[in-house]
Design a protein around this motif. Structure first.
Motif, short mmCIF file in Angstrom:
data_model
loop_
_atom_site.label_atom_id
_atom_site.label_comp_id
_atom_site.label_asym_id
_atom_site.label_seq_id
_atom_site.Cartn_x
_atom_site.Cartn_y
_atom_site.Cartn_z
N ALA A 244 0.84 -1.20 0.00
CA ALA A 244 0.00 0.00 0.00
C ALA A 244 0.88 1.25 0.00
O ALA A 244 0.55 2.24 -0.67
CB ALA A 244 -0.93 -0.01 1.21
N TYR A 245 2.00 1.22 0.72
CA TYR A 245 2.93 2.36 0.69
C TYR A 245 3.49 2.53 -0.72
O TYR A 245 3.65 3.65 -1.19
CB TYR A 245 4.08 2.16 1.67
CG TYR A 245 3.68 2.12 3.13
CD1 TYR A 245 2.63 2.88 3.62
CD2 TYR A 245 4.38 1.32 4.03
CE1 TYR A 245 2.27 2.84 4.96
CE2 TYR A 245 4.03 1.27 5.37
CZ TYR A 245 2.98 2.03 5.83
OH TYR A 245 2.64 1.98 7.15
N GLN B 276 2.00 1.76 -3.47
CA GLN B 276 0.93 2.27 -4.32
C GLN B 276 0.74 3.77 -4.15
O GLN B 276 0.50 4.49 -5.11
CB GLN B 276 -0.37 1.54 -4.04
CG GLN B 276 -1.49 1.93 -4.98
CD GLN B 276 -2.72 1.06 -4.82
OE1 GLN B 276 -2.82 0.25 -3.91
NE2 GLN B 276 -3.67 1.22 -5.71
N THR B 277 0.86 4.25 -2.93
CA THR B 277 0.61 5.67 -2.69
C THR B 277 1.86 6.54 -2.76
O THR B 277 1.75 7.75 -2.91
CB THR B 277 -0.06 5.88 -1.31
OG1 THR B 277 0.81 5.36 -0.29
CG2 THR B 277 -1.41 5.22 -1.25
N GLY B 278 3.04 5.93 -2.66
CA GLY B 278 4.23 6.77 -2.56
C GLY B 278 5.34 6.51 -3.56
O GLY B 278 6.36 7.18 -3.50
#
Length: 192
Positions: A43-44, A46-48
Motif C-alpha cells: 500500500a505504501y 501504491q501511494t508513494g
C-alpha cells in the motif's frame, strides 16, 4: 543469530576511493517472515512510489514472496553502508543520493555476479536493467531471465530488518542536511 561484519569493500567513484562497510546475517526462511507484511508495505508502494505498476519488479506485478522463495530454505541478508563524507566532492544537495545510488548499485551488481543456479538474489531496489520497463507500456519483459525483485516490493519492513537484525539505524536526508551514512540491503535465497 547475529549479523556478522564482513571485510570492507573498496571501490572507485569518479577516481575517488570509497569504502563500503558490509554485514551479513543468514536465517532460516521462516525467521524473516515476521518482517513480511505485503498488505501494509505494498500500500505504501501504491501511494508513494512512481514505479508502482510501471515495472515488472514492482507491485502489483511482484509474485508472492513464498512463491518466489519456493524450494529455498534460508535467506542471507546483506547490508552495505557508506559514510557520506567520502562523497564530500559532491554538492551537499546531491551527496546523500549519490552515495546511496553508489552503494545500492554496487550491492545489486555484486549480488547478480555471485548468484548461483541454486540461489536467487533479492536486490536492494527495483530492476534498472532497461531505461523504461516494458510494464509501463503493458508489454512483456524481454529479459525475464534477469528479473529479480527487492525486499520492499515483496512487502518487507526493511527499517525493522535493519534495526532488529543488523542493529543498524537508517539515516534519512533532510533539507539542508546530509546524513552521516546511507545504507542498502539485499538478500540471497539459499537451498541448504
Amino acid at each position: 543469530m547475529q549479523a556478522v561484519d564482513r571485510p570492507l569493500i573498496e571501490s572507485k567513484f569518479q577516481d575517488k576511493d570509497i569504502q563500503i562497510q558490509t554485514k551479513e546475517i543468514e536465517l532460516p526462511l521462516e525467521d524473516i517472515l515476521p518482517y513480511w507484511n505485503p498488505e501494509e508495505f505494498n500500500a505504501y508502494c501504491q501511494t508513494g512510489c512512481e514505479n508502482f505498476s510501471k515495472k515488472w519488479t514492482c507491485p502489483p506485478h511482484c509474485p508472492p514472496f513464498m512463491e518466489y522463495a519456493a524450494d529455498h530454505t534460508h535467506i542471507k541478508l546483506i547490508l552495505y553502508k557508506t559514510d557520506c563524507d567520502q562523497f564530500s566532492f559532491i554538492e551537499s544537495e546531491e551527496r546523500a543520493l549519490t552515495a546511496y545510488n553508489f552503494a545500492k548499485d554496487l550491492l545489486q551488481k555484486n549480488l547478480r555476479n555471485t548468484e548461483t543456479e541454486a540461489e536467487r538474489f533479492i536486490g536492494p531496489n527495483s530492476c534498472e536493467i532497461c531505461t523504461i520497463c516494458k510494464a509501463a507500456q503493458a508489454e512483456a519483459c524481454h529479459l525475464p531471465h534477469l528479473i529479480r525483485y527487492n525486499l520492499v516490493a515483496f512487502g518487507f519492513n526493511v527499517t525493522k530488518i535493519m534495526e532488529e537484525l543488523f542493529q543498524h539505524q537508517l539515516e534519512w536526508a533532510k533539507a539542508g542536511q546530509v546524513p552521516n551514512h546511507v545504507s542498502s540491503v539485499g538478500a540471497i535465497l539459499l537451498k541448504k
